[in-house]
Motif scaffolding. Structure first.
Motif, PDB file in Angstrom:
ATOM      1  N   SER A 131     -46.602 -64.033  47.960  1.00 22.60           N
ATOM      2  CA  SER A 131     -47.414 -64.502  49.212  1.00 22.60           C
ATOM      3  C   SER A 131     -47.243 -65.940  49.646  1.00 22.60           C
ATOM      4  O   SER A 131     -47.497 -66.077  50.748  1.00 22.60           O
ATOM      5  CB  SER A 131     -48.927 -64.469  49.492  1.00 22.60           C
ATOM      6  N   THR A 178     -52.309 -59.931  49.837  1.00 18.86           N
ATOM      7  CA  THR A 178     -52.633 -60.388  49.047  1.00 18.86           C
ATOM      8  C   THR A 178     -53.349 -59.274  48.790  1.00 18.86           C
ATOM      9  O   THR A 178     -53.105 -59.116  47.012  1.00 18.86           O
ATOM     10  CB  THR A 178     -52.814 -61.680  49.303  1.00 18.86           C
ATOM     11  N   SER A 190     -47.320 -56.856  46.709  1.00 22.21           N
ATOM     12  CA  SER A 190     -47.233 -57.579  48.392  1.00 22.21           C
ATOM     13  C   SER A 190     -46.706 -58.064  49.065  1.00 22.21           C
ATOM     14  O   SER A 190     -46.926 -57.707  50.476  1.00 22.21           O
ATOM     15  CB  SER A 190     -47.714 -58.723  47.227  1.00 22.21           C
TER      16      SER A 190
END
Length: 315
Positions: free
Chosen positions: A239, A71, A37
């Motif tokens: 995230s 994400t 991510s």
């Protein structure tokens, strides 16, 4: 002189050659989710600014949907990595494949909805599950209805893979029932995360609160659940800074993908009663959202309001 053998029963059962401990598997899965991510986010930041990905958030600040894309990439990649970590033992190829399909379907469906931004919904945009299904009944296909179809199809395939992994020799009726419950879990929790993504960090906190307790599930049969839950935690951690800082937002892309990964972790649980409970809870929350505002409930509950505001940027 040779040493005497240890007393019978004093040895712990040895793991198969090459299999890491549950703790190491969980750490590796979480690290993988975080790395994928974070890497995707860094790459997207380096690309030229794309106004099509920009949206006003709940405070009117302009944020980018690239956070949701990162994400989704992280969730899908981490799901595949989680499937490889525990091989050749409890976490089989089917568990990893199921999570990859669920996360990628959630991300793809969410991206279609995000990029469309309601352009095909007509003058009266459909809202909620009832709104999109009602529009479909009247012959109008909204992006929300398309999203239900894509996520639902991915959840069905994922549920079937998980059911076959658990009981490959089970009767067809039992396999169908198990697959249906698992698909419901995945689809419902993908949608629940999307419903929660109305404030910065809210969906990420929900995924962490759901995933963290799953790491303590003992036994080799729970290895898929532990690895997938750890992957979700890593994705959420990567995230969080930009989402809470209101530089990016998850949007449908990130929320649906991460929610599907969390749903796959729940659906991979070895307990049938637990899976049924997860399915009922997810569906109940979706139905409740048709009549009750989650934001209003959270804001009116001091403990939930404090948790919701934790780490969020000052106004």
């Amino acid at each position: 002189m040779t040493a005497a053998p240890p007393p019978r029963g004093s040895r712990r059962p040895s793991r198969p050659h090459g299999e890491a401990s549950p703790a190491r598997q969980a750490i590796a899965a979480a690290t993988s989710g975080l790395a994928w991510s974070a890497g995707a986010s860094a790459l997207l930041r380096a690309l030229p600014r794309c106004r099509r990905l920009e949206r006003p958030n709940y405070q009117g600040r302009t944020v980018s949907l690239r956070g949701g894309i990162a994400t989704a990439i992280g969730a899908t990649a981490a799901a595949g990595r989680a499937g490889a970590l525990a091989r050749p033992s409890a976490l089989t190829a089917r568990s990893g494949a199921a999570a990859v399909i669920a996360a990628s379907a959630g991300g793809a469906a969410g991206l279609i909805d995000d990029l469309d931004a309601g352009a095909h919904d007509g003058q009266a945009p459909a809202k909620g599950l009832a709104g999109h299904l009602g529009a479909l009944w009247r012959g109008r296909v909204t992006t929300g209805a398309l999203k239900i179809a894509i996520i639902g199809s991915g959840a069905l395939i994922s549920g079937a893979l998980l059911a076959r992994r658990r009981a490959p020799a089970a009767r067809p009726r039992a396999l169908v029932a198990d697959a249906a419950v698992s698909a419901t879990v995945i689809g419902a929790w993908a949608n629940v995360h999307n419903l929660l993504d109305l404030r910065p960090g809210r969906a990420l906190k929900a995924s962490a609160l759901i995933s963290a307790p799953l790491l303590a599930w003992p036994g080799q049969a729970a290895a898929p659940t532990r690895a997938l839950a750890a992957s979700a935690l890593g994705v959420a951690a990567a995230s969080a800074p930009e989402d809470l800082g209101e530089r990016t937002m998850l949007g449908d892309t990130g929320a649906n993908s991460l929610g599907a990964l969390v749903g796959a972790a729940l659906a991979a649980a070895p307990s049938r009663a637990f899976r049924h409970g997860a399915a009922v809870t997810g569906v109940a929350l979706i139905l409740a959202s048709e009549r009750v505002s989650f934001s209003r409930v959270i804001d009116s509950t001091p403990a939930l309001a404090a948790l919701d505001a934790l780490g969020r940027r000052d106004r």
